[in-house]
Design a protein around this motif. Structure first.
Motif, PDB file in Angstrom:
ATOM      1  N   SER A 138     -10.067  13.750   7.396  1.00 44.02           N
ATOM      2  CA  SER A 138     -10.917  14.322   6.257  1.00 44.02           C
ATOM      3  C   SER A 138     -11.135  13.397   5.073  1.00 44.02           C
ATOM      4  O   SER A 138     -12.060  13.575   4.402  1.00 44.02           O
ATOM      5  CB  SER A 138     -10.436  15.728   6.041  1.00 44.02           C
ATOM      6  N   CYS A 139     -10.125  12.559   5.098  1.00 48.98           N
ATOM      7  CA  CYS A 139     -10.332  11.558   3.906  1.00 48.98           C
ATOM      8  C   CYS A 139      -9.685  10.112   4.500  1.00 48.98           C
ATOM      9  O   CYS A 139      -8.751  10.058   5.210  1.00 48.98           O
ATOM     10  CB  CYS A 139      -9.742  12.227   2.598  1.00 48.98           C
ATOM     11  N   GLY A 144       4.443  14.838   0.911  1.00 50.38           N
ATOM     12  CA  GLY A 144       4.112  15.430   2.236  1.00 50.38           C
ATOM     13  C   GLY A 144       3.667  14.519   3.079  1.00 50.38           C
ATOM     14  O   GLY A 144       3.407  14.988   4.199  1.00 50.38           O
ATOM     15  N   ASP A 145       3.362  13.211   2.764  1.00 50.90           N
ATOM     16  CA  ASP A 145       2.997  12.266   3.793  1.00 50.90           C
ATOM     17  C   ASP A 145       4.074  11.530   4.556  1.00 50.90           C
ATOM     18  O   ASP A 145       4.949  10.999   3.913  1.00 50.90           O
ATOM     19  CB  ASP A 145       2.271  10.980   3.063  1.00 50.90           C
ATOM     20  N   VAL A 179      -0.344  13.017   7.910  1.00 50.80           N
ATOM     21  CA  VAL A 179      -0.561  11.492   8.324  1.00 50.80           C
ATOM     22  C   VAL A 179      -1.852  11.130   7.368  1.00 50.80           C
ATOM     23  O   VAL A 179      -2.563  11.651   7.307  1.00 50.80           O
ATOM     24  CB  VAL A 179      -0.995  11.457   9.459  1.00 50.80           C
ATOM     25  N   ARG A 180      -1.672  10.009   6.588  1.00 51.53           N
ATOM     26  CA  ARG A 180      -2.363   9.527   5.656  1.00 51.53           C
ATOM     27  C   ARG A 180      -3.361   8.338   6.407  1.00 51.53           C
ATOM     28  O   ARG A 180      -2.580   7.289   6.479  1.00 51.53           O
ATOM     29  CB  ARG A 180      -2.121   9.312   4.336  1.00 51.53           C
ATOM     30  N   LEU A 181      -4.463   8.383   6.176  1.00 49.67           N
ATOM     31  CA  LEU A 181      -5.311   7.458   6.731  1.00 49.67           C
ATOM     32  C   LEU A 181      -5.493   6.383   5.424  1.00 49.67           C
ATOM     33  O   LEU A 181      -6.144   6.916   4.479  1.00 49.67           O
ATOM     34  CB  LEU A 181      -6.761   7.807   7.273  1.00 49.67           C
ATOM     35  N   MET A 182      -5.132   5.269   5.230  1.00 46.82           N
ATOM     36  CA  MET A 182      -5.378   4.302   4.361  1.00 46.82           C
ATOM     37  C   MET A 182      -6.173   2.685   4.812  1.00 46.82           C
ATOM     38  O   MET A 182      -5.855   2.484   5.906  1.00 46.82           O
ATOM     39  CB  MET A 182      -4.006   3.810   3.755  1.00 46.82           C
ATOM     40  N   CYS A 200       0.653  -1.200  -0.019  1.00 48.34           N
ATOM     41  CA  CYS A 200       0.092  -0.021  -0.045  1.00 48.34           C
ATOM     42  C   CYS A 200       0.881   1.133  -0.090  1.00 48.34           C
ATOM     43  O   CYS A 200       0.190   2.271  -0.297  1.00 48.34           O
ATOM     44  CB  CYS A 200      -1.019  -0.010   1.239  1.00 48.34           C
ATOM     45  N   THR A 201       2.158   1.156   0.523  1.00 50.82           N
ATOM     46  CA  THR A 201       2.919   2.462   0.513  1.00 50.82           C
ATOM     47  C   THR A 201       3.018   3.105  -0.825  1.00 50.82           C
ATOM     48  O   THR A 201       3.201   4.578  -0.973  1.00 50.82           O
ATOM     49  CB  THR A 201       4.000   2.326   1.232  1.00 50.82           C
ATOM     50  N   PRO A 202       3.028   2.505  -1.952  1.00 48.46           N
ATOM     51  CA  PRO A 202       3.171   3.317  -3.222  1.00 48.46           C
ATOM     52  C   PRO A 202       1.882   4.134  -3.580  1.00 48.46           C
ATOM     53  O   PRO A 202       1.963   5.158  -4.323  1.00 48.46           O
ATOM     54  CB  PRO A 202       3.192   2.117  -4.293  1.00 48.46           C
TER      55      PRO A 202
END
Length: 309
Positions: free
Chosen positions: A269-270, A102-103, A186-189, A95-97
């Motif tokens: 937010s996303c 900015g993350d 921080v990215r929510l995945m 998933c990291t690709p």
């Protein structure tokens, strides 16, 4: 990477596990049938390497190791039970690709049948590493089978949300994830049938489409509305929904309750939706290792990955 063949079956290996502590005969039979189909497909191609793994259901089950040995004997596949950390690392690798400039951190969740995995990831200079992980023994199958608990009612749904949120809050206190998310970067995945279904519903797809879902950045308000829409459908509506279907209808709302708990503990937010996970991580790892190692002579039977959970 070019996919030359793919095969997937819902086998519900963890069915009944919470009640008995063991894999049931029916569940093991379904899994063996699916694995035999995988093995037959693999034997048609000149494979150099096979990676086949089992996850939470076999980790938990008292007869998990015996089942894996039986499956090896019948199918010839080199199955092994992997620890939770390796499972988290493989999901991270796939998933990291999807991370963007900015993350600096990512919070990856995988809502499975027998467990839910959370991976807290650091990104530095284009390289991702696992800071921490937790595997909760709460998945869509185990929750769907719980006596006196029904996610189709508001009370039952909220009970699951409260329970999962309490467990996640303990992990949050260790790593201060909420504080990091408020600081930004921080990215929510999410990678699982739950989050991909929410995306399909939010996008109003007439049928599920992986190219339209994988890597989609979904507004969390849209995902929350999709959750409410699914809850309002009830069992019959879920069975007939083009992004759900009869095989998965009983498991969608337990998964949505786990997702709602994640959203409660870690507001965002996303959410980036990944229609990829353990299998793709296995393939990427094999290709990377194959590129670094001397070429092996081909098996009598190219690369193949078979995750079992």
């Amino acid at each position: 990477m070019k996919v030359v063949d793919s095969y997937s079956r819902v086998v519900r290996l963890g069915e009944g596990l919470a009640a008995t502590g063991c894999l049931s005969e029916d569940a093991m039979g379904r899994a063996i049938t699916a694995l035999q189909a995988c093995a037959q497909k693999m034997l048609r191609r000149p494979l150099r390497r096979i990676l086949a793994v089992a996850t939470e259901a076999c980790r938990q089950a008292g007869n998990g190791a015996a089942f894996i040995q039986h499956a090896r004997d019948i199918t010839g596949l080199p199955l092994r039970i992997i620890p939770a950390r390796e499972e988290a690392e493989l999901a991270m690798e796939s998933c990291t690709p999807l991370l963007r400039a900015g993350d600096r951190r990512a919070l990856l969740f995988d809502i499975g049948g027998g467990s839910t995995e959370i991976a807290w990831i650091r990104r530095e200079g284009g390289t991702a590493s696992l800071i921490g992980y937790v595997s909760l023994p709460l998945g869509v199958v185990t929750l769907a089978e719980r006596a006196n608990l029904c996610c189709y009612t508001p009370k039952g749904f909220d009970t699951v949300v409260d329970e999962v949120a309490e467990a996640l809050a303990r992990f949050d206190r260790v790593h201060c994830i909420g504080q990091e998310m408020r600081a930004g970067g921080v990215r929510l995945m999410g990678t699982s049938g739950t989050v991909t279904t929410l995306a399909g519903v939010a996008l109003a797809l007439p049928r599920y489409s992986r190219p339209l879902i994988d890597g989609k950045v979904l507004d969390c308000e849209a995902a929350d509305q999709a959750l409410r829409d699914l809850f309002a459908l009830g069992r019959d509506g879920l069975r007939s929904h083009p992004c759900v279907g009869p095989e998965r209808a009983d498991f969608v709302l337990p998964g949505c309750a786990i997702y709602a708990a994640i959203r409660r503990v870690w507001p965002s937010s996303c959410v980036t939706v990944a229609d990829r996970g353990l299998r793709e991580g296995m393939l990427q790892r094999m290709m990377r290792e194959e590129g670094a190692a001397p070429r092996r002579p081909p098996f009598t039977a190219r690369h193949a990955a078979a995750p079992l959970s």
